[in-house]
Enzyme design. Structure first.
Site, mmCIF file in Angstrom:
data_model
loop_
_atom_site.group_PDB
_atom_site.id
_atom_site.type_symbol
_atom_site.label_atom_id
_atom_site.label_comp_id
_atom_site.label_asym_id
_atom_site.label_seq_id
_atom_site.Cartn_x
_atom_site.Cartn_y
_atom_site.Cartn_z
ATOM 1 N N ASP A 28 -15.271 -32.511 121.070
ATOM 2 C CA ASP A 28 -14.702 -32.133 119.768
ATOM 3 C C ASP A 28 -13.187 -32.092 119.900
ATOM 4 O O ASP A 28 -12.658 -31.343 120.735
ATOM 5 C CB ASP A 28 -15.203 -30.744 119.370
ATOM 6 C CG ASP A 28 -16.699 -30.735 119.128
ATOM 7 O OD1 ASP A 28 -17.153 -31.401 118.188
ATOM 8 O OD2 ASP A 28 -17.413 -30.071 119.903
ATOM 9 N N HIS A 57 -14.499 -26.775 119.954
ATOM 10 C CA HIS A 57 -15.376 -26.967 118.792
ATOM 11 C C HIS A 57 -14.973 -26.136 117.576
ATOM 12 O O HIS A 57 -14.750 -26.659 116.487
ATOM 13 C CB HIS A 57 -16.827 -26.650 119.160
ATOM 14 C CG HIS A 57 -17.758 -26.749 117.990
ATOM 15 N ND1 HIS A 57 -18.002 -25.681 117.142
ATOM 16 C CD2 HIS A 57 -18.462 -27.786 117.497
ATOM 17 C CE1 HIS A 57 -18.826 -26.072 116.188
ATOM 18 N NE2 HIS A 57 -19.132 -27.341 116.368
ATOM 19 N N GLU A 82 -20.002 -35.920 124.592
ATOM 20 C CA GLU A 82 -19.471 -35.701 123.242
ATOM 21 C C GLU A 82 -18.352 -34.677 123.348
ATOM 22 O O GLU A 82 -18.463 -33.693 124.102
ATOM 23 C CB GLU A 82 -20.573 -35.180 122.317
ATOM 24 C CG GLU A 82 -20.178 -35.181 120.849
ATOM 25 C CD GLU A 82 -19.980 -33.827 120.221
ATOM 26 O OE1 GLU A 82 -19.681 -33.763 119.028
ATOM 27 O OE2 GLU A 82 -20.092 -32.801 120.941
ATOM 28 N N HIS A 106 -23.889 -33.103 124.635
ATOM 29 C CA HIS A 106 -23.214 -32.446 123.521
ATOM 30 C C HIS A 106 -22.167 -31.436 124.010
ATOM 31 O O HIS A 106 -22.518 -30.463 124.682
ATOM 32 C CB HIS A 106 -24.290 -31.733 122.696
ATOM 33 C CG HIS A 106 -23.794 -30.991 121.511
ATOM 34 N ND1 HIS A 106 -23.980 -29.635 121.341
ATOM 35 C CD2 HIS A 106 -23.125 -31.418 120.408
ATOM 36 C CE1 HIS A 106 -23.469 -29.262 120.193
ATOM 37 N NE2 HIS A 106 -22.938 -30.315 119.596
ATOM 38 N N ARG A 107 -20.909 -31.705 123.705
ATOM 39 C CA ARG A 107 -19.781 -30.883 124.187
ATOM 40 C C ARG A 107 -19.797 -30.817 125.729
ATOM 41 O O ARG A 107 -19.490 -29.787 126.323
ATOM 42 C CB ARG A 107 -19.823 -29.465 123.600
ATOM 43 C CG ARG A 107 -20.041 -29.430 122.083
ATOM 44 C CD ARG A 107 -20.093 -28.007 121.525
ATOM 45 N NE ARG A 107 -20.636 -27.977 120.166
ATOM 46 C CZ ARG A 107 -21.028 -26.904 119.510
ATOM 47 N NH1 ARG A 107 -20.900 -25.714 120.052
ATOM 48 N NH2 ARG A 107 -21.526 -26.978 118.289
ATOM 49 N N GLU A 155 -15.528 -36.679 118.554
ATOM 50 C CA GLU A 155 -15.645 -36.156 117.183
ATOM 51 C C GLU A 155 -14.306 -35.629 116.705
ATOM 52 O O GLU A 155 -13.688 -34.781 117.355
ATOM 53 C CB GLU A 155 -16.690 -35.033 117.097
ATOM 54 C CG GLU A 155 -16.782 -34.519 115.653
ATOM 55 C CD GLU A 155 -17.761 -33.390 115.410
ATOM 56 O OE1 GLU A 155 -18.623 -33.127 116.271
ATOM 57 O OE2 GLU A 155 -17.638 -32.770 114.337
ATOM 58 N N ASP A 192 -27.692 -30.615 124.406
ATOM 59 C CA ASP A 192 -27.023 -29.718 125.362
ATOM 60 C C ASP A 192 -27.611 -29.897 126.766
ATOM 61 O O ASP A 192 -27.018 -29.448 127.745
ATOM 62 C CB ASP A 192 -27.235 -28.247 124.951
ATOM 63 C CG ASP A 192 -26.509 -27.877 123.657
ATOM 64 O OD1 ASP A 192 -25.767 -28.703 123.118
ATOM 65 O OD2 ASP A 192 -26.707 -26.730 123.183
ATOM 66 N N LYS A 207 -12.894 -33.200 114.764
ATOM 67 C CA LYS A 207 -13.455 -31.957 114.225
ATOM 68 C C LYS A 207 -12.531 -31.350 113.183
ATOM 69 O O LYS A 207 -11.345 -31.160 113.438
ATOM 70 C CB LYS A 207 -13.687 -30.994 115.402
ATOM 71 C CG LYS A 207 -14.176 -29.636 115.022
ATOM 72 C CD LYS A 207 -15.493 -29.665 114.271
ATOM 73 C CE LYS A 207 -16.711 -29.824 115.143
ATOM 74 N NZ LYS A 207 -17.945 -30.028 114.347
HETATM 75 O O1 G3P Z 1 -22.130 -34.869 117.812
HETATM 76 C C1 G3P Z 1 -22.731 -34.191 116.782
HETATM 77 C C2 G3P Z 1 -22.534 -32.724 116.807
HETATM 78 O O2 G3P Z 1 -21.589 -32.365 117.766
HETATM 79 C C3 G3P Z 1 -22.130 -32.235 115.487
HETATM 80 O O3 G3P Z 1 -22.205 -30.860 115.386
HETATM 81 O O4 G3P Z 1 -21.122 -28.695 115.134
HETATM 82 O O5 G3P Z 1 -21.900 -29.408 117.356
HETATM 83 O O6 G3P Z 1 -19.899 -30.469 116.347
HETATM 84 P P1 G3P Z 1 -21.231 -29.830 116.101
HETATM 85 CA CA CA Z 2 -19.333 -32.016 117.973
#
Ligand code: G3P
Ligand code: CA
Length: 283
Positions: free
Chosen positions: A73, A86, A71, A44-45, A145, A271, A147
């Protein structure tokens, strides 16, 4: 004599029970390993539990840890460049202030995007989307994503152009997925990139999503990726029945990860990529 034997037997029984692993524990461990080998592991990120989110340091950490996907953003600068960040302001993750869309690329790349996480990351920059895909294409999957896409008209086209320029839009390319909380944006992107799998992100307000809504999502999406707090066995079944897969977000403890593995999800967005057993941490 009889008393001596009885005491000896008792000692043997106690020491045996202390040091023998019960048979059911090893079976359960084996099942867990099997379950997790199938589990798609999405950093994640980037590996944002270990390095500042959405920086090359975090993406590199995820790659070294052998996550299946990073992942990222994606947002857009004032001069129309795609970047990885993000929040819609730079305040939390850089030493600057203000809205992302008020900065040019040159201005935003002068900010320090790593020092907030730890002094060893001071000097990390906000990367461009193209820099990330050029560095990692073919090496690790990319979960992209879009965003706050409503703030950036044309962002879907720009992402599509960047991918098409590199021939990354080919049929059956399973290592790129595009997703968004903005479902109109997902539909728009799917129309531009019909061979790339897409996903709808679903916050907690979608806890009572109906089968009709899932069927509608499935007309353009391959994934229904919800907040992990709304995941139930029943929801996983219904998403699968609608023909989609599920990667819930955002896992930040091993217990949360284990709970999702038991629910039979297809992958987790975390994470900490080390929570999926198949990829132990490498420093
Ligand atoms: O990939 C899903 C997740 O990243 C969505 O939430 O706020 O971390 O972008 P957020
Ligand atoms: Ca995200």
């Amino acid at each position: 004599m009889t008393r001596k034997i009885a005491i000896l037997s008792l000692i043997v029984m106690i020491s045996t029970s202390m040091f023998t692993v019960p048979a059911f524990a090893s079976i359960s461990d084996a099942q867990t390993v099997q379950q997790q080998k199938k589990m798609v592991n999405i950093a994640h990120r980037g590996a944002s539990g270990h390095a500042p989110e959405n920086t090359m340091a975090a993406f590199e950490k995820a790659f070294v840890m052998k996550a299946d996907y990073i992942e990222i953003d994606v947002q857009m600068t004032k001069d129309g460049e795609l970047i990885a960040i993000h929040d819609t302001t730079v305040d939390r993750t850089t030493n600057g202030t203000g809205s992302v869309g008020d900065y040019t690329l040159e201005e935003i790349q002068q900010l320090d995007a790593g020092g907030w996480f730890g002094p060893e990351f001071a000097g990390e920059r906000i990367p461009t989307f193209e820099e990330v895909i050029d560095t990692y294409r073919g090496k690790i999957g990319l979960l992209i994503e879009l965003k706050s896409a409503e703030l950036y008209p044309g962002v879907e086209e720009k992402v599509a152009e960047a991918l098409m320029k590199r021939n990354m839009h080919k049929p059956n390319n399973k290592k790129i997925i595009i997703q968004s909380f903005n479902h109109a944006s997902v539909q728009q992107s799917k129309a531009l990139l019909p061979n790339i799998p897409h996903g709808v992100l679903a916050g907690t307000s979608w806890a009572n999503v109906t089968d009709e809504q899932l069927a509608q999502f499935a007309t353009y999406a391959d994934f229904f990726n919800p907040n992990m707090n709304i995941v139930t066995d029943e929801l996983v079944d219904r998403v699968h029945h609608a023909g989609m897969k599920m990667y819930p977000y955002t896992v930040r403890t091993q217990e949360q990860a284990n709970n999702l593995f038991e629910r039979n999800v297809d992958g987790i967005i975390t994470d900490f990529p080390e929570y999926v057993y198949k990829h132990p941490v490498k420093n």
